[in-house]
Design a protein around this motif. Sequence first.
Motif, PDB file in Angstrom:
ATOM      1  N   MET A 185     -85.283  57.381  -9.198  1.00  0.00           N
ATOM      2  CA  MET A 185     -85.714  58.689  -9.677  1.00  0.00           C
ATOM      3  C   MET A 185     -87.169  58.905  -9.330  1.00  0.00           C
ATOM      4  O   MET A 185     -88.014  58.044  -9.565  1.00  0.00           O
ATOM      5  N   GLU A 186     -87.443  60.069  -8.753  1.00  0.00           N
ATOM      6  CA  GLU A 186     -88.810  60.441  -8.407  1.00  0.00           C
ATOM      7  C   GLU A 186     -89.581  60.735  -9.686  1.00  0.00           C
ATOM      8  O   GLU A 186     -89.071  61.365 -10.594  1.00  0.00           O
ATOM      9  N   ILE A 187     -90.814  60.248  -9.750  1.00  0.00           N
ATOM     10  CA  ILE A 187     -91.684  60.589 -10.872  1.00  0.00           C
ATOM     11  C   ILE A 187     -92.835  61.416 -10.337  1.00  0.00           C
ATOM     12  O   ILE A 187     -93.199  61.317  -9.168  1.00  0.00           O
ATOM     13  N   SER A 188     -93.424  62.241 -11.173  1.00  0.00           N
ATOM     14  CA  SER A 188     -94.498  63.118 -10.708  1.00  0.00           C
ATOM     15  C   SER A 188     -95.789  62.324 -10.558  1.00  0.00           C
ATOM     16  O   SER A 188     -96.013  61.311 -11.210  1.00  0.00           O
ATOM     17  N   ASP A 189     -96.647  62.838  -9.677  1.00  0.00           N
ATOM     18  CA  ASP A 189     -97.943  62.205  -9.456  1.00  0.00           C
ATOM     19  C   ASP A 189     -98.972  62.641 -10.478  1.00  0.00           C
ATOM     20  O   ASP A 189    -100.081  62.167 -10.477  1.00  0.00           O
ATOM     21  N   LYS A 190     -98.630  63.606 -11.305  1.00  0.00           N
ATOM     22  CA  LYS A 190     -99.593  64.184 -12.253  1.00  0.00           C
ATOM     23  C   LYS A 190     -99.678  63.406 -13.522  1.00  0.00           C
ATOM     24  O   LYS A 190     -98.848  62.750 -13.949  1.00  0.00           O
ATOM     25  N   LYS A 237     -86.432  66.812 -10.398  1.00  0.00           N
ATOM     26  CA  LYS A 237     -86.736  65.452  -9.945  1.00  0.00           C
ATOM     27  C   LYS A 237     -85.671  64.997  -8.953  1.00  0.00           C
ATOM     28  O   LYS A 237     -84.489  65.256  -9.119  1.00  0.00           O
ATOM     29  N   LEU A 238     -86.094  64.285  -7.937  1.00  0.00           N
ATOM     30  CA  LEU A 238     -85.190  63.742  -6.940  1.00  0.00           C
ATOM     31  C   LEU A 238     -84.512  62.485  -7.478  1.00  0.00           C
ATOM     32  O   LEU A 238     -85.178  61.584  -7.980  1.00  0.00           O
ATOM     33  N   ASP A 271     -82.018  71.996  -2.995  1.00  0.00           N
ATOM     34  CA  ASP A 271     -82.054  72.517  -4.364  1.00  0.00           C
ATOM     35  C   ASP A 271     -82.491  73.974  -4.329  1.00  0.00           C
ATOM     36  O   ASP A 271     -83.632  74.269  -3.960  1.00  0.00           O
ATOM     37  N   GLU A 272     -81.593  74.867  -4.695  1.00  0.00           N
ATOM     38  CA  GLU A 272     -81.882  76.311  -4.674  1.00  0.00           C
ATOM     39  C   GLU A 272     -83.009  76.693  -5.629  1.00  0.00           C
ATOM     40  O   GLU A 272     -83.775  77.599  -5.341  1.00  0.00           O
ATOM     41  N   THR A 273     -83.113  76.010  -6.756  1.00  0.00           N
ATOM     42  CA  THR A 273     -84.119  76.353  -7.760  1.00  0.00           C
ATOM     43  C   THR A 273     -85.532  76.062  -7.280  1.00  0.00           C
ATOM     44  O   THR A 273     -86.411  76.918  -7.365  1.00  0.00           O
ATOM     45  N   THR A 274     -85.749  74.860  -6.767  1.00  0.00           N
ATOM     46  CA  THR A 274     -87.100  74.462  -6.348  1.00  0.00           C
ATOM     47  C   THR A 274     -87.362  74.720  -4.867  1.00  0.00           C
ATOM     48  O   THR A 274     -88.499  74.599  -4.421  1.00  0.00           O
ATOM     49  N   LYS A 275     -86.305  75.041  -4.125  1.00  0.00           N
ATOM     50  CA  LYS A 275     -86.387  75.253  -2.662  1.00  0.00           C
ATOM     51  C   LYS A 275     -86.835  73.981  -1.935  1.00  0.00           C
ATOM     52  O   LYS A 275     -87.532  74.029  -0.942  1.00  0.00           O
ATOM     53  N   LYS A 276     -86.415  72.833  -2.465  1.00  0.00           N
ATOM     54  CA  LYS A 276     -86.735  71.554  -1.847  1.00  0.00           C
ATOM     55  C   LYS A 276     -85.498  70.976  -1.161  1.00  0.00           C
ATOM     56  O   LYS A 276     -84.380  71.126  -1.650  1.00  0.00           O
ATOM     57  N   LEU A 277     -85.738  70.304  -0.046  1.00  0.00           N
ATOM     58  CA  LEU A 277     -84.693  69.636   0.711  1.00  0.00           C
ATOM     59  C   LEU A 277     -84.996  68.147   0.732  1.00  0.00           C
ATOM     60  O   LEU A 277     -86.137  67.748   0.973  1.00  0.00           O
TER      61      LEU A 277
END
Length: 86
Positions: free
Chosen positions: A81-86, A69-70, A21-27
């Motif tokens: 779907m990934e949910i945040s830990d926060k 979100k993944l 993901d180019e926006t978040t820089k996550k792979l």
Amino acid sequence: DSPTSRAMFPKNDFEGLAYFDETTKKLAVVNRMYYVCRTYDFSDEKNPKLLKCYRMKSPSNVPVYWKGKLLIPGGYAGLLMEISDK
């Protein structure tokens, strides 16, 4: 052992189908044979970090990021779907 063949039929659980993901820089890398998904943070290109390692109950397909979100097509498990830990 082409890159496509290695992605579809990985030889270890660190290889697989990848999406960056180019926006978040996550792979995200999903391994269909070992039922594993790993996420990495490449915001610091010289010091990438492993964020999470998910163990799944069914083979999955190519992951994508949607609104940060993944999302993983999880076969019979449905859309994961990934949910945040926060």
